[in-house]
Design a protein around this motif. Structure first.
Motif, PDB file in Angstrom:
ATOM      1  N   MET A   7     124.466 -13.843 -34.694  1.00 16.00           N
ATOM      2  CA  MET A   7     123.234 -14.252 -34.049  1.00 16.00           C
ATOM      3  C   MET A   7     122.776 -15.552 -34.682  1.00 16.00           C
ATOM      4  N   GLY A   8     122.356 -16.503 -33.882  1.00 13.55           N
ATOM      5  CA  GLY A   8     121.892 -17.787 -34.363  1.00 13.55           C
ATOM      6  C   GLY A   8     120.468 -17.720 -34.886  1.00 13.55           C
ATOM      7  N   LYS A   9     120.045 -18.792 -35.472  1.00 13.19           N
ATOM      8  CA  LYS A   9     118.686 -18.879 -35.991  1.00 13.19           C
ATOM      9  C   LYS A   9     118.015 -20.095 -35.395  1.00 13.19           C
ATOM     10  N   THR A  10     116.714 -20.008 -35.173  1.00 12.51           N
ATOM     11  CA  THR A  10     115.931 -21.099 -34.630  1.00 12.51           C
ATOM     12  C   THR A  10     114.739 -21.346 -35.538  1.00 12.51           C
ATOM     13  N   LYS A  11     114.461 -22.601 -35.824  1.00  9.26           N
ATOM     14  CA  LYS A  11     113.287 -22.955 -36.627  1.00  9.26           C
ATOM     15  C   LYS A  11     112.107 -23.160 -35.697  1.00  9.26           C
ATOM     16  N   LYS A  12     110.950 -22.660 -36.096  1.00 11.37           N
ATOM     17  CA  LYS A  12     109.704 -22.838 -35.356  1.00 11.37           C
ATOM     18  C   LYS A  12     108.609 -23.196 -36.349  1.00 11.37           C
ATOM     19  N   LEU A  13     107.778 -24.117 -35.976  1.00 12.27           N
ATOM     20  CA  LEU A  13     106.629 -24.477 -36.784  1.00 12.27           C
ATOM     21  C   LEU A  13     105.457 -23.617 -36.330  1.00 12.27           C
ATOM     22  N   ILE A  14     104.823 -22.916 -37.284  1.00 11.97           N
ATOM     23  CA  ILE A  14     103.657 -22.100 -36.936  1.00 11.97           C
ATOM     24  C   ILE A  14     102.475 -22.539 -37.787  1.00 11.97           C
ATOM     25  N   GLU A  15     101.304 -22.358 -37.266  1.00 18.03           N
ATOM     26  CA  GLU A  15     100.081 -22.684 -37.994  1.00 18.03           C
ATOM     27  C   GLU A  15      99.252 -21.424 -38.124  1.00 18.03           C
ATOM     28  N   LEU A  16      98.852 -21.125 -39.353  1.00 15.94           N
ATOM     29  CA  LEU A  16      98.005 -19.970 -39.642  1.00 15.94           C
ATOM     30  C   LEU A  16      96.810 -20.429 -40.453  1.00 15.94           C
ATOM     31  N   ASP A  17      95.684 -19.746 -40.286  1.00 16.13           N
ATOM     32  CA  ASP A  17      94.530 -20.152 -41.072  1.00 16.13           C
ATOM     33  C   ASP A  17      94.709 -19.730 -42.531  1.00 16.13           C
ATOM     34  N   ASP A  18      93.920 -20.338 -43.409  1.00 20.25           N
ATOM     35  CA  ASP A  18      94.064 -20.117 -44.845  1.00 20.25           C
ATOM     36  C   ASP A  18      93.853 -18.657 -45.233  1.00 20.25           C
ATOM     37  N   LYS A  19      92.943 -17.984 -44.556  1.00 24.03           N
ATOM     38  CA  LYS A  19      92.680 -16.573 -44.872  1.00 24.03           C
ATOM     39  C   LYS A  19      93.912 -15.723 -44.568  1.00 24.03           C
ATOM     40  N   ALA A  20      94.543 -15.976 -43.434  1.00 23.03           N
ATOM     41  CA  ALA A  20      95.750 -15.222 -43.079  1.00 23.03           C
ATOM     42  C   ALA A  20      96.855 -15.488 -44.095  1.00 23.03           C
ATOM     43  N   ILE A  21      97.018 -16.734 -44.499  1.00 15.09           N
ATOM     44  CA  ILE A  21      98.040 -17.081 -45.489  1.00 15.09           C
ATOM     45  C   ILE A  21      97.777 -16.352 -46.807  1.00 15.09           C
ATOM     46  N   ALA A  22      96.534 -16.321 -47.236  1.00 14.83           N
ATOM     47  CA  ALA A  22      96.191 -15.647 -48.492  1.00 14.83           C
ATOM     48  C   ALA A  22      96.534 -14.156 -48.424  1.00 14.83           C
ATOM     49  N   ILE A  23      96.217 -13.536 -47.306  1.00 14.99           N
ATOM     50  CA  ILE A  23      96.525 -12.108 -47.129  1.00 14.99           C
ATOM     51  C   ILE A  23      98.030 -11.882 -47.146  1.00 14.99           C
ATOM     52  N   LEU A  24      98.757 -12.724 -46.419  1.00 19.23           N
ATOM     53  CA  LEU A  24     100.208 -12.585 -46.359  1.00 19.23           C
ATOM     54  C   LEU A  24     100.866 -12.846 -47.718  1.00 19.23           C
ATOM     55  N   GLU A  25     100.328 -13.790 -48.476  1.00 15.52           N
ATOM     56  CA  GLU A  25     100.858 -14.053 -49.821  1.00 15.52           C
ATOM     57  C   GLU A  25     100.704 -12.843 -50.721  1.00 15.52           C
ATOM     58  N   LYS A  26      99.555 -12.166 -50.644  1.00 15.49           N
ATOM     59  CA  LYS A  26      99.346 -10.953 -51.451  1.00 15.49           C
ATOM     60  C   LYS A  26     100.343  -9.870 -51.066  1.00 15.49           C
ATOM     61  N   GLN A  27     100.555  -9.681 -49.777  1.00 18.77           N
ATOM     62  CA  GLN A  27     101.509  -8.674 -49.319  1.00 18.77           C
ATOM     63  C   GLN A  27     102.931  -9.028 -49.756  1.00 18.77           C
ATOM     64  N   ALA A  28     103.264 -10.305 -49.695  1.00 19.18           N
ATOM     65  CA  ALA A  28     104.594 -10.754 -50.113  1.00 19.18           C
ATOM     66  C   ALA A  28     104.814 -10.463 -51.598  1.00 19.18           C
ATOM     67  N   LYS A  29     103.802 -10.742 -52.408  1.00 17.21           N
ATOM     68  CA  LYS A  29     103.916 -10.471 -53.846  1.00 17.21           C
ATOM     69  C   LYS A  29     104.096  -8.983 -54.115  1.00 17.21           C
ATOM     70  N   LEU A  30     103.391  -8.144 -53.354  1.00 20.13           N
ATOM     71  CA  LEU A  30     103.531  -6.692 -53.537  1.00 20.13           C
ATOM     72  C   LEU A  30     104.956  -6.228 -53.261  1.00 20.13           C
ATOM     73  N   GLN A  31     105.634  -6.920 -52.363  1.00 23.37           N
ATOM     74  CA  GLN A  31     107.017  -6.570 -52.024  1.00 23.37           C
ATOM     75  C   GLN A  31     108.032  -7.432 -52.774  1.00 23.37           C
ATOM     76  N   LYS A  32     107.525  -8.232 -53.727  1.00 27.65           N
ATOM     77  CA  LYS A  32     108.388  -9.114 -54.514  1.00 27.65           C
ATOM     78  C   LYS A  32     109.239 -10.018 -53.617  1.00 27.65           C
ATOM     79  N   ARG A  33     108.578 -10.618 -52.625  1.00 29.33           N
ATOM     80  CA  ARG A  33     109.222 -11.537 -51.686  1.00 29.33           C
ATOM     81  C   ARG A  33     108.474 -12.862 -51.713  1.00 29.33           C
ATOM     82  N   SER A  34     109.164 -13.904 -51.306  1.00 30.40           N
ATOM     83  CA  SER A  34     108.479 -15.170 -51.105  1.00 30.40           C
ATOM     84  C   SER A  34     107.667 -15.053 -49.815  1.00 30.40           C
ATOM     85  N   LEU A  35     106.682 -15.912 -49.655  1.00 30.22           N
ATOM     86  CA  LEU A  35     105.870 -15.881 -48.443  1.00 30.22           C
ATOM     87  C   LEU A  35     106.746 -16.106 -47.211  1.00 30.22           C
ATOM     88  N   LYS A  36     107.633 -17.093 -47.277  1.00 33.12           N
ATOM     89  CA  LYS A  36     108.526 -17.399 -46.151  1.00 33.12           C
ATOM     90  C   LYS A  36     109.384 -16.178 -45.803  1.00 33.12           C
TER      91      LYS A  36
END
Length: 83
Positions: A1-30
């Motif tokens: 299966m191929g991969k496609t790059k997409k540019l997405i924009e999220l507000d700072d609050k959403a990014i902060a929440i996602l960063e916390k969840q990523a850290k809990l799972q020991k993953r990078s935000l990306k």
């Protein structure tokens, strides 16, 4: 299966929440965002033919009274666990 790059924009609050969840799972935000989106996409996908066949078999066995089911309490008792 191929991969496609997409540019997405999220507000700072959403990014902060996602960063916390990523850290809990020991993953990078990306990696966390990619994993979460791919997992969600799979939930929208059509069940496999094998799964459909298995479910049709279960429904048929249930309609014929041949399907053996167990209560949650029975399963726990079998494995020496309690509610």
């Amino acid at each position: 299966m191929g991969k496609t790059k997409k540019l997405i924009e999220l507000d700072d609050k959403a990014i902060a929440i996602l960063e916390k969840q990523a850290k809990l799972q020991k993953r990078s935000l990306k990696n966390y965002i990619e994993y979460t989106l791919e997992d969600q996409a799979l939930r929208f996908s059509e069940p496999s033919e094998e799964y459909k066949k298995m479910m049709d078999d279960m429904i048929e066995r249930d309609e014929k009274g041949l399907l053996k089911t167990h209560t949650w309490a029975e399963v726990l008792k079998q494995y020496g666990r309690k509610l």
